[in-house]
Design a protein around this motif. Sequence first.
Motif, PDB file in Angstrom:
ATOM      1  N   VAL A   1      -5.425  -9.907   0.635  1.00  0.00           N
ATOM      2  CA  VAL A   1      -4.598  -9.387  -0.454  1.00  0.00           C
ATOM      3  C   VAL A   1      -4.212  -7.944  -0.150  1.00  0.00           C
ATOM      4  CG1 VAL A   1      -5.742 -10.897  -2.116  1.00  0.00           C
ATOM      5  CG2 VAL A   1      -6.598  -8.580  -1.783  1.00  0.00           C
ATOM      6  N   SER A   2      -3.201  -7.468  -0.840  1.00  0.00           N
ATOM      7  CA  SER A   2      -2.698  -6.111  -0.619  1.00  0.00           C
ATOM      8  C   SER A   2      -3.237  -5.154  -1.671  1.00  0.00           C
ATOM      9  CB  SER A   2      -1.166  -6.098  -0.649  1.00  0.00           C
ATOM     10  OG  SER A   2      -0.639  -6.882   0.378  1.00  0.00           O
ATOM     11  N   ILE A   3      -3.353  -3.896  -1.286  1.00  0.00           N
ATOM     12  CA  ILE A   3      -3.834  -2.860  -2.190  1.00  0.00           C
ATOM     13  C   ILE A   3      -3.056  -1.574  -1.907  1.00  0.00           C
ATOM     14  CG2 ILE A   3      -5.666  -1.936  -0.700  1.00  0.00           C
ATOM     15  CD1 ILE A   3      -7.479  -1.970  -3.226  1.00  0.00           C
ATOM     16  N   CYS A   4      -2.846  -0.766  -2.921  1.00  0.00           N
ATOM     17  CA  CYS A   4      -2.130   0.503  -2.769  1.00  0.00           C
ATOM     18  C   CYS A   4      -3.123   1.621  -2.460  1.00  0.00           C
ATOM     19  CB  CYS A   4      -1.358   0.848  -4.033  1.00  0.00           C
ATOM     20  SG  CYS A   4      -0.039  -0.320  -4.408  1.00  0.00           S
ATOM     21  N   ILE A   5      -2.704   2.533  -1.619  1.00  0.00           N
ATOM     22  CA  ILE A   5      -3.569   3.640  -1.228  1.00  0.00           C
ATOM     23  C   ILE A   5      -2.736   4.923  -1.165  1.00  0.00           C
ATOM     24  CG2 ILE A   5      -3.251   3.119   1.245  1.00  0.00           C
ATOM     25  CD1 ILE A   5      -6.194   4.042   1.632  1.00  0.00           C
ATOM     26  N   TYR A   6      -3.320   6.026  -1.650  1.00  0.00           N
ATOM     27  CA  TYR A   6      -2.599   7.302  -1.649  1.00  0.00           C
ATOM     28  C   TYR A   6      -3.602   8.438  -1.847  1.00  0.00           C
ATOM     29  CZ  TYR A   6      -3.024   6.785  -6.765  1.00  0.00           C
ATOM     30  OH  TYR A   6      -3.504   6.617  -8.040  1.00  0.00           O
ATOM     31  N   ASP A   7      -3.134   9.642  -1.610  1.00  0.00           N
ATOM     32  CA  ASP A   7      -3.932  10.842  -1.846  1.00  0.00           C
ATOM     33  C   ASP A   7      -3.604  11.332  -3.260  1.00  0.00           C
ATOM     34  OD1 ASP A   7      -5.108  13.331  -1.993  1.00  0.00           O
ATOM     35  OD2 ASP A   7      -4.535  13.926   0.031  1.00  0.00           O
TER      36      ASP A   7
ATOM     37  N   MET B   1       1.394  14.261   2.769  1.00  0.00           N
ATOM     38  CA  MET B   1       2.616  14.211   1.961  1.00  0.00           C
ATOM     39  C   MET B   1       2.400  13.360   0.710  1.00  0.00           C
ATOM     40  SD  MET B   1       4.736  11.636   4.497  1.00  0.00           S
ATOM     41  CE  MET B   1       6.228  11.679   3.521  1.00  0.00           C
ATOM     42  N   PRO B   2       3.202  13.563  -0.325  1.00  0.00           N
ATOM     43  CA  PRO B   2       3.096  12.763  -1.550  1.00  0.00           C
ATOM     44  C   PRO B   2       3.768  11.398  -1.364  1.00  0.00           C
ATOM     45  CG  PRO B   2       4.831  14.405  -1.800  1.00  0.00           C
ATOM     46  CD  PRO B   2       4.194  14.662  -0.471  1.00  0.00           C
ATOM     47  N   ALA B   3       2.989  10.443  -0.925  1.00  0.00           N
ATOM     48  CA  ALA B   3       3.527   9.118  -0.649  1.00  0.00           C
ATOM     49  C   ALA B   3       2.434   8.087  -0.868  1.00  0.00           C
ATOM     50  CB  ALA B   3       4.069   9.042   0.773  1.00  0.00           C
ATOM     51  N   ILE B   4       2.848   6.852  -0.919  1.00  0.00           N
ATOM     52  CA  ILE B   4       1.927   5.743  -1.139  1.00  0.00           C
ATOM     53  C   ILE B   4       2.152   4.688  -0.060  1.00  0.00           C
ATOM     54  CG2 ILE B   4       3.491   4.419  -2.639  1.00  0.00           C
ATOM     55  CD1 ILE B   4       1.047   3.766  -4.380  1.00  0.00           C
ATOM     56  N   ALA B   5       1.113   3.930   0.240  1.00  0.00           N
ATOM     57  CA  ALA B   5       1.233   2.814   1.190  1.00  0.00           C
ATOM     58  C   ALA B   5       0.573   1.585   0.563  1.00  0.00           C
ATOM     59  CB  ALA B   5       0.580   3.154   2.519  1.00  0.00           C
ATOM     60  N   THR B   6       1.070   0.441   0.908  1.00  0.00           N
ATOM     61  CA  THR B   6       0.474  -0.819   0.471  1.00  0.00           C
ATOM     62  C   THR B   6      -0.035  -1.532   1.708  1.00  0.00           C
ATOM     63  OG1 THR B   6       2.090  -0.926  -1.330  1.00  0.00           O
ATOM     64  CG2 THR B   6       0.855  -2.931  -0.837  1.00  0.00           C
ATOM     65  N   VAL B   7      -1.340  -1.751   1.758  1.00  0.00           N
ATOM     66  CA  VAL B   7      -1.994  -2.217   2.986  1.00  0.00           C
ATOM     67  C   VAL B   7      -2.942  -3.372   2.658  1.00  0.00           C
ATOM     68  CG1 VAL B   7      -1.862   0.070   4.037  1.00  0.00           C
ATOM     69  CG2 VAL B   7      -3.904  -0.573   2.721  1.00  0.00           C
ATOM     70  N   PRO B   8      -3.415  -4.099   3.692  1.00  0.00           N
ATOM     71  CA  PRO B   8      -4.444  -5.115   3.458  1.00  0.00           C
ATOM     72  C   PRO B   8      -5.697  -4.495   2.834  1.00  0.00           C
ATOM     73  CG  PRO B   8      -3.469  -5.403   5.623  1.00  0.00           C
ATOM     74  CD  PRO B   8      -2.949  -4.109   5.098  1.00  0.00           C
ATOM     75  N   GLU B   9      -6.295  -5.210   1.913  1.00  0.00           N
ATOM     76  CA  GLU B   9      -7.419  -4.660   1.159  1.00  0.00           C
ATOM     77  C   GLU B   9      -8.573  -4.257   2.062  1.00  0.00           C
ATOM     78  OE1 GLU B   9     -10.317  -5.841  -2.617  1.00  0.00           O
ATOM     79  OE2 GLU B   9      -9.356  -7.417  -1.433  1.00  0.00           O
ATOM     80  N   SER B  10      -8.870  -5.054   3.092  1.00  0.00           N
ATOM     81  CA  SER B  10     -10.035  -4.768   3.934  1.00  0.00           C
ATOM     82  C   SER B  10      -9.927  -3.397   4.594  1.00  0.00           C
ATOM     83  CB  SER B  10     -10.203  -5.862   4.994  1.00  0.00           C
ATOM     84  OG  SER B  10      -9.021  -6.004   5.770  1.00  0.00           O
ATOM     85  N   ILE B  11      -8.765  -3.081   5.182  1.00  0.00           N
ATOM     86  CA  ILE B  11      -8.634  -1.770   5.823  1.00  0.00           C
ATOM     87  C   ILE B  11      -8.401  -0.683   4.787  1.00  0.00           C
ATOM     88  CG2 ILE B  11      -6.142  -1.928   6.254  1.00  0.00           C
ATOM     89  CD1 ILE B  11      -6.688  -0.434   8.896  1.00  0.00           C
ATOM     90  N   GLY B  12      -7.756  -1.006   3.660  1.00  0.00           N
ATOM     91  CA  GLY B  12      -7.541  -0.005   2.613  1.00  0.00           C
ATOM     92  C   GLY B  12      -8.855   0.552   2.095  1.00  0.00           C
ATOM     93  N   ARG B  13      -9.838  -0.309   1.897  1.00  0.00           N
ATOM     94  CA  ARG B  13     -11.142   0.149   1.407  1.00  0.00           C
ATOM     95  C   ARG B  13     -11.853   0.998   2.450  1.00  0.00           C
ATOM     96  NH1 ARG B  13     -12.362  -1.645  -3.445  1.00  0.00           N
ATOM     97  NH2 ARG B  13     -11.230  -3.448  -4.288  1.00  0.00           N
ATOM     98  N   CYS B  14     -11.676   0.650   3.739  1.00  0.00           N
ATOM     99  CA  CYS B  14     -12.248   1.482   4.800  1.00  0.00           C
ATOM    100  C   CYS B  14     -11.613   2.869   4.805  1.00  0.00           C
ATOM    101  CB  CYS B  14     -12.047   0.818   6.161  1.00  0.00           C
ATOM    102  SG  CYS B  14     -12.998  -0.679   6.426  1.00  0.00           S
TER     103      CYS B  14
END
Length: 320
Positions: A174-180, A243-256
């Motif tokens: 599944v996909s998850i969003c990640i950002y600073d 930078m102020p941006a967001i990415a949508t990535v696979p959950e497994s690597i997003g959590r890492c």
Amino acid sequence: MMNDATLRKIDLNLLLAFSVLMQERNVSRAAERLLLGQPGLSAALRRLREALDDELFVRVGRGLQPTPRALSIAPAIEDALSGIERAIRPQAEFDPASWQGEFRIGMCDNLESAFFGPLAARLLQLSPGARLIGIASDKRDAARRLDEGVFDFSVAMHDEPASWHIRAPLFDQVSICIYDEAQLGLKAPLSLKDFANVAHVTVSFEGNTSTGIDMALNRTGDVRQVVATVPRFSALPMVLKAMPAIATVPESIGRCMAQLHGLMLCEPPLSLPTDPVTMLYRRVDQTDGRARWFRRLFIDVANKALEASGCCVSIPRAAA
């Protein structure tokens, strides 16, 4: 080179009957060992005599006396039967603790980030003489490189396999969003409006910017702005920290990434398709002890890694 015409006259059961008769020198005892009646053994001996054009055994009293021809061929037949028995004997169970060599796995970098470290650590414990080799791979070249012997198996989103390959389901990614959070200034959960209006960073080996996310947004009448595309997931955290941006990535690597780089995670505010992650390996390796042990080890390690990261999926052990 073997003479096929000669071998066609003899089957393995006749040679086994000959060997047992040589050892027992008695028809009754030989028939008992072979689980045959005496008429059946007599018929086998008759066929042997015809094939070899020799009497082979002569009845002397209550026993059998081998002819010179029988005595001359007995050692070679005994060696041949022993070799066949060794060849078809059940395989010894693979012993990882004593094995020395390479285990090779093909993965794209997002799965490699999630699973390679735990796999290497576990392998060091169980098979200290082994070496783990990771090969950069994805579904486009996995089948070809598998046939070339580049790796033992591939973990990716594979296409329909060839008949000589086995594709085993692992988990739905599944996909998850990640950002600073400090850069973007938004708190989870994100609204669809926030998601569509912020800058996006994508990951594509080929430099593609359009993904299934854009198709999902089109159905809602929204369009996102992709401001950067990186070729590898490993570059993504530094981009998001800058930078102020967001990415949508696979959950497994997003959590890492979130754990290692202090990034924020949240669920996408729209429905996105899942990607089936599978294991691809050669059918000829299906029952090989070493290959099967390695596949099962990966499944165990991947399950623990997914559980530890908080991903709510599990891999069926039957996949290996």
